[in-house]
Design a protein around this motif. Structure first.
Motif, PDB file in Angstrom:
ATOM      1  N   ASP A 101       0.874   9.148  13.669  1.00  0.00           N
ATOM      2  CA  ASP A 101       1.335  10.380  14.321  1.00  0.00           C
ATOM      3  C   ASP A 101       0.203  11.201  14.908  1.00  0.00           C
ATOM      4  OD1 ASP A 101       0.293  11.107  11.895  1.00  0.00           O
ATOM      5  OD2 ASP A 101       1.893  12.481  11.360  1.00  0.00           O
ATOM      6  N   LYS A 102      -1.045  10.758  14.760  1.00  0.00           N
ATOM      7  CA  LYS A 102      -2.183  11.391  15.426  1.00  0.00           C
ATOM      8  C   LYS A 102      -2.546  10.650  16.709  1.00  0.00           C
ATOM      9  CE  LYS A 102      -4.278  13.211  11.172  1.00  0.00           C
ATOM     10  NZ  LYS A 102      -3.198  12.758  10.286  1.00  0.00           N
ATOM     11  N   GLY A 103      -1.820   9.567  16.988  1.00  0.00           N
ATOM     12  CA  GLY A 103      -2.108   8.774  18.177  1.00  0.00           C
ATOM     13  C   GLY A 103      -3.203   7.752  17.973  1.00  0.00           C
ATOM     14  N   GLU A 104      -3.628   7.543  16.739  1.00  0.00           N
ATOM     15  CA  GLU A 104      -4.704   6.593  16.453  1.00  0.00           C
ATOM     16  C   GLU A 104      -4.153   5.172  16.430  1.00  0.00           C
ATOM     17  OE1 GLU A 104      -7.302   9.571  13.531  1.00  0.00           O
ATOM     18  OE2 GLU A 104      -5.739   8.273  12.691  1.00  0.00           O
ATOM     19  N   ASN A 105      -4.842   4.280  17.116  1.00  0.00           N
ATOM     20  CA  ASN A 105      -4.471   2.868  17.123  1.00  0.00           C
ATOM     21  C   ASN A 105      -4.931   2.259  15.806  1.00  0.00           C
ATOM     22  OD1 ASN A 105      -4.366   0.045  17.512  1.00  0.00           O
ATOM     23  ND2 ASN A 105      -4.699   0.253  19.700  1.00  0.00           N
ATOM     24  N   ILE A 106      -3.987   1.896  14.964  1.00  0.00           N
ATOM     25  CA  ILE A 106      -4.351   1.457  13.612  1.00  0.00           C
ATOM     26  C   ILE A 106      -4.363  -0.052  13.453  1.00  0.00           C
ATOM     27  CG2 ILE A 106      -3.553   3.603  12.550  1.00  0.00           C
ATOM     28  CD1 ILE A 106      -1.019   2.131  11.696  1.00  0.00           C
ATOM     29  N   THR A 107      -3.922  -0.798  14.462  1.00  0.00           N
ATOM     30  CA  THR A 107      -3.909  -2.254  14.355  1.00  0.00           C
ATOM     31  C   THR A 107      -4.780  -2.935  15.394  1.00  0.00           C
ATOM     32  OG1 THR A 107      -1.971  -2.372  15.802  1.00  0.00           O
ATOM     33  CG2 THR A 107      -1.569  -2.306  13.420  1.00  0.00           C
ATOM     34  N   GLY A 108      -5.227  -2.184  16.394  1.00  0.00           N
ATOM     35  CA  GLY A 108      -5.866  -2.828  17.531  1.00  0.00           C
ATOM     36  C   GLY A 108      -4.804  -3.460  18.408  1.00  0.00           C
ATOM     37  N   ALA A 127       5.094   1.609  27.531  1.00  0.00           N
ATOM     38  CA  ALA A 127       6.319   1.776  26.753  1.00  0.00           C
ATOM     39  C   ALA A 127       5.933   2.315  25.395  1.00  0.00           C
ATOM     40  CB  ALA A 127       7.075   0.460  26.612  1.00  0.00           C
ATOM     41  N   ALA A 128       6.828   3.074  24.792  1.00  0.00           N
ATOM     42  CA  ALA A 128       6.571   3.670  23.483  1.00  0.00           C
ATOM     43  C   ALA A 128       7.880   3.697  22.701  1.00  0.00           C
ATOM     44  CB  ALA A 128       6.001   5.078  23.626  1.00  0.00           C
ATOM     45  N   GLU A 129       7.875   3.141  21.511  1.00  0.00           N
ATOM     46  CA  GLU A 129       9.082   3.069  20.704  1.00  0.00           C
ATOM     47  C   GLU A 129       9.157   4.262  19.742  1.00  0.00           C
ATOM     48  OE1 GLU A 129       9.415  -0.721  18.874  1.00  0.00           O
ATOM     49  OE2 GLU A 129       9.384  -1.803  20.779  1.00  0.00           O
ATOM     50  N   PRO A 130      10.329   4.531  19.183  1.00  0.00           N
ATOM     51  CA  PRO A 130      10.454   5.650  18.247  1.00  0.00           C
ATOM     52  C   PRO A 130       9.586   5.445  17.007  1.00  0.00           C
ATOM     53  CG  PRO A 130      12.613   4.894  18.986  1.00  0.00           C
ATOM     54  CD  PRO A 130      11.626   3.886  19.468  1.00  0.00           C
ATOM     55  N   PHE A 131       9.170   6.537  16.402  1.00  0.00           N
ATOM     56  CA  PHE A 131       8.444   6.451  15.145  1.00  0.00           C
ATOM     57  C   PHE A 131       9.385   5.992  14.047  1.00  0.00           C
ATOM     58  CE2 PHE A 131       4.949   8.739  17.034  1.00  0.00           C
ATOM     59  CZ  PHE A 131       3.860   8.314  16.289  1.00  0.00           C
ATOM     60  N   THR A 159       0.835  -1.193   0.000  1.00  0.00           N
ATOM     61  CA  THR A 159       0.000   0.000   0.000  1.00  0.00           C
ATOM     62  C   THR A 159       0.866   1.237   0.000  1.00  0.00           C
ATOM     63  OG1 THR A 159      -1.645  -1.197   1.302  1.00  0.00           O
ATOM     64  CG2 THR A 159      -1.835   1.196   1.238  1.00  0.00           C
ATOM     65  N   ALA A 160       0.540   2.213  -0.814  1.00  0.00           N
ATOM     66  CA  ALA A 160       1.277   3.481  -0.794  1.00  0.00           C
ATOM     67  C   ALA A 160       0.973   4.203   0.495  1.00  0.00           C
ATOM     68  CB  ALA A 160       0.871   4.334  -1.993  1.00  0.00           C
ATOM     69  N   LEU A 161       2.021   4.725   1.162  1.00  0.00           N
ATOM     70  CA  LEU A 161       1.858   5.328   2.474  1.00  0.00           C
ATOM     71  C   LEU A 161       2.415   6.726   2.498  1.00  0.00           C
ATOM     72  CD1 LEU A 161       3.039   2.207   4.402  1.00  0.00           C
ATOM     73  CD2 LEU A 161       0.727   3.077   4.419  1.00  0.00           C
ATOM     74  N   ALA A 162       1.752   7.599   3.238  1.00  0.00           N
ATOM     75  CA  ALA A 162       2.259   8.960   3.452  1.00  0.00           C
ATOM     76  C   ALA A 162       3.076   8.952   4.727  1.00  0.00           C
ATOM     77  CB  ALA A 162       1.098   9.941   3.577  1.00  0.00           C
ATOM     78  N   ALA A 163       4.398   8.962   4.613  1.00  0.00           N
ATOM     79  CA  ALA A 163       5.271   8.853   5.782  1.00  0.00           C
ATOM     80  C   ALA A 163       5.389  10.174   6.508  1.00  0.00           C
ATOM     81  CB  ALA A 163       6.656   8.368   5.352  1.00  0.00           C
ATOM     82  N   MET A 164       5.413  10.082   7.813  1.00  0.00           N
ATOM     83  CA  MET A 164       5.637  11.241   8.658  1.00  0.00           C
ATOM     84  C   MET A 164       7.105  11.623   8.585  1.00  0.00           C
ATOM     85  SD  MET A 164       5.395  11.221  12.759  1.00  0.00           S
ATOM     86  CE  MET A 164       6.944  10.326  12.758  1.00  0.00           C
TER      87      MET A 164
END
Length: 760
Positions: free
Chosen positions: A87-94, A63-67, A22-27
């Motif tokens: 980068d909006k803090g949305e959980n995209i995988t569950g 815990a939070a890993e680097p982007f 999938t084409a992705l818009a990277a932060m």
């Protein structure tokens, strides 16, 4: 206890993509970075901050890993689960079960478990779950491992998990541009296509040093004599002969190579971009290399050999380029931050252990504290300062206690480092001093036993439970397999300064018997920590050769612990706000406990020398007295009641207020047990007196309210309207047998009715 999992980034064939990708818009890399915030409970939670110093994703994760450059980051919760957020803090995988590691490549994310891997796209779509997966899905193929030990074999499955190339190889790599390197059972290497057939024969005796294809074409070979060469699969020829003592994997368009003790760089065509010159060379990232050894200085070199940064004195650093920035030390102890363009050369004093976390931000240690600093202007953006506000204008700050114990065998010092809370802002300064002295004494005394001479690092947690400040240690003493936890707690009364512990002040002598029945492996639980709802117990697990000590917790409520709690003690009362009157014959387990203790507190009903007698039938005099007190009626008199009777004034008060309607005053016997029907008449009279009920309820309404009770017809005709009023007001509910109008109320039952009447 949840342990933060490692993050491994694997960079392989940069041009190989998942066919169904999938084409992705990277932060933009480096725009957000993880920061911790420690709550009052002592738990460190992580969120994300931008380069302006604003927390943009709340600190809610264990815990939070680097982007990653693909614009996603792995985060973890207290339930041992992991997820990807954007980068909006949305959980995209569950939330998923927490993996052993998270890896990224070409906008694909791998959650690695011991026996399987789950792949996601960086937009959150699930690619699939594959047992024994190795590397990343490429060309609709996933390399998988089966078997164990000497029986380990590698093969390939498609994206549906179906086997497409049998697991017959000793080693195998992920596909790249439709090809993959494998090693057969005889130890020979082959280049196969997506159907498993050999597509190109390797040179006789050729053995790839790494099962990787670089730039879609180049492999690194190693001879039996230990020499290295480059080979082109497309051109089927050597790009560089076996003339190198070592060639490392390509990083971008260059591979580090060594001749004797000197390092240089090869390009993908086998040309020496930099001749073997430097005794020391390491890849920093971003196409840059640290080189030194030809003199006392150190330099940063680009992939063509151009020196982009130079220092004459090497004093540590030059470890990596992150977000385009690196650093090195000086002989004076200062650190210098620099970039490859020359636009940055910033000297900073008084810091150590730098880690660049964003394109303008570095995490450092300053005076023993972790800070986040703007690299360009030297200003501090953030520090995880432990300061809290409590009710009543009280402020909590953090102080540190350090105690030197001695020297280790390696010559380093060891001792205690303990953070503990201090209060300010209390109106009563003497009380504040007493409380602070109690807190300081608890933490500086440390854990009991041999740990008093062991190294100890600890912080704290706290909570306000009604008027009790509960504080606890969160520390570890010693190290290795001798390490142990320190997690004990105390309570301090914010109104009196009294110090409480659960064992001595909250529990009674039944603590052991009750907790043994409630806690699994109860003898191993310890460190009870009280709160307004119950007590938390902790099960400690000792350190092992592979893991630090940790603890599990189990919370028991006061309902569960009732028989073991000293409800009449100052600790329980301060902790919960309980102010009721305790009677010896009304234990906590009695259903009427909350009602009996409350009517006793309010003085609405009283006990005698034996207790409250909760299950005794209530007498008419007791009902009358309780109602008169609840209404705060003035004393009165009633014909036929001797004035020296204890209940004379209360019964007289009801009579003069007209609340004995429905009773013949000459036949009213205060000392007789009162039937439920008669008690309902008195309660209904009170409701009408308070103008909370209509005394003229119609017969139809009476039937509507009473018809659902099976013994409706047993209610005396002259008491039905009163019964209906009580049912309508939800003061009487009946039971499985109905209203039981001829039966009496117990004292506990009437206590509940009385409180409901007063509340309303």
């Amino acid at each position: 206890m949840f342990h933060r999992l490692s993050r491994v980034v694997v960079c392989l064939c940069a041009l190989c993509v998942l066919c169904a990708g999938t084409a992705l818009a990277a932060m933009p890399a480096g725009s957000l970075f993880a920061v911790p915030k420690t709550g009052m409970d002592g738990v460190e939670r992580w969120g994300y901050m931008n380069e302006r110093g604003k927390i943009v994703i709340d600190c809610a994760y264990t815990a939070a890993e680097p982007f990653d450059i693909s614009g996603v980051a792995a985060v973890y919760n207290a339930q041992g689960e992991a997820a990807l957020i954007n980068d909006k803090g949305e959980n995209i995988t569950g939330w998923q079960r927490a993996p052993q590691s998270v890896e990224y490549e070409n906008s694909i994310v791998a959650f690695r478990y011991a026996d399987r891997t789950v792949y996601f796209t960086a937009s959150g779509s699930r690619v699939g779950e594959f047992m024994g997966a190795v590397g990343f899905p490429m060309d609709e193929r996933v390399c998988v491992k089966v078997g164990k030990g000497e029986q380990t074999r590698y093969g390939y499955v498609d994206l549906e998990g179906a086997s497409v190339i049998a697991p017959v190889y000793l080693e195998a790599a992920q596909f790249c541009a439709g090809r993959a390197l494998v090693r057969d059972l005889q130890g020979n290497c082959h280049l196969i296509g997506r159907d498993g057939r050999e597509v190109i024969a390797l040179p006789p005796g050729a053995d790839p040093a790494y099962l990787k294809i670089y730039q879609d074409d180049v492999i690194i070979l190693k001879s039996r004599q230990g020499k290295y060469a480059l080979y082109s699969l497309g051109e089927k020829r050597f790009l560089a002969s076996y003339s190198y003592d070592e060639i490392l994997p390509f990083e971008g368009a260059r591979a580090m190579m060594r001749v004797d003790t000197k390092w240089g760089l090869l390009d993908e065509k086998g040309q020496e971009a930099v001749a073997p010159t430097y005794p020391y060379m390491s890849y920093l990232g971003s196409g840059l290399y640290a080189v030194r050894g030809v003199d006392a200085g150190a330099s940063v070199m680009d992939e063509n050999g151009k020196i982009v940064y130079r220092t004459e004195v090497y004093a540590g650093g030059f470890e990596t380029f992150r977000y385009g920035i690196s650093w090195h030390g000086t002989l004076t102890g200062d650190l210098i931050f620099f970039n490859a363009s020359g636009g940055l050369k910033k000297t900073v004093s008084g810091i150590e252990n730098p880690e660049i976390v964003a394109s303008t931000v570095v995490r450092v240690q300053r005076n023993g504290k972790t800070q986040y600093m703007n690299i360009y202007n030297g200003k501090m953006l953030y520090e995880n300062v432990r300061e809290y506000k409590l009710p009543g204008g009280i402020k909590v700050t953090t102080e540190v206690y350090e105690k030197y114990l001695g020297m280790k065998e390696d010559g380093t010092e060891y001792g205690w480092y303990i953070e503990y809370p201090m209060l300010s802002g209390m109106k009563d300064e003497a009380l504040q001093t007493r409380i602070n002295n109690t807190i300081r004494d608890f933490f500086t005394t440390g854990p009991r036993g041999e740990t008093s001479r062991s190294a100890l690092t600890a912080t704290y947690g706290l909570s306000v439970e009604n008027q009790v400040l509960v504080v606890w240690a969160n520390g570890m003493s010693s190290a290795g397999q001798s390490a142990s936890l320190w997690d004990t707690s105390i309570g301090i009364d914010l109104k009196t300064g009294a110090r409480y512990t659960a064992e001595k002040d909250l529990f009674n002598d039944k603590m052991f018997a009750v907790t043994m029945a409630l806690l699994p492996n109860a003898s191993y639980y310890s460190s009870p920590r009280m709160d307004k709802d119950g007590v938390t117990f902790f099960l400690r697990h000792a350190a092992t050769s592979t893991a630090q000590p940790y603890s599990e917790s189990l919370h028991l409520t006061f309902d569960q612990l009732g028989e073991a709690i000293n409800f009449d003690g100052a600790c329980y009362r301060a902790l919960t706000g309980f102010a009721g009157t305790i009677y010896p014959d009304v234990p906590y387990a009695h259903w009427g406990f909350p009602f009996v203790t409350e009517v006793g507190r309010r003085g609405l009903m009283n006990g005698d020398e034996t207790g409250f007698r909760p299950d005794a039938f209530i007498r008419a005099s007791e009902v009358a007295a309780a109602l008169a007190r609840s209404l705060d009626l003035p004393d009165g008199t009633m014909p036929g009641i001797a004035p020296d009777k204890w209940y004379a004034k209360e019964v007289g008060a009801l009579f003069e207020a007209g609340l004995l309607k429905g009773f013949d005053p000459y036949w009213f016997n205060p000392e007789s047990v009162m039937s439920r029907a008669d008690a309902m008449q008195l309660v209904a009279n009170v409701l009408v007196y308070q103008k909370r009920a209509d005394g003229d309820m119609s017969s139809t309404q009476v039937v509507q309210h009473l018809a659902r009770f099976p013994d409706f017809n047993e209610v005396p005709e002259d008491r039905r309207r009163a019964a209906a009023i009580c049912v309508y007001a939800h003061l009487v509910q009946g039971d499985g047998k109905g209203l039981r109008p001829a039966d009496p109320f117990t004292r506990a039952e009437f206590a509940k009715i009385l409180l409901d009447l007063v509340k309303k």
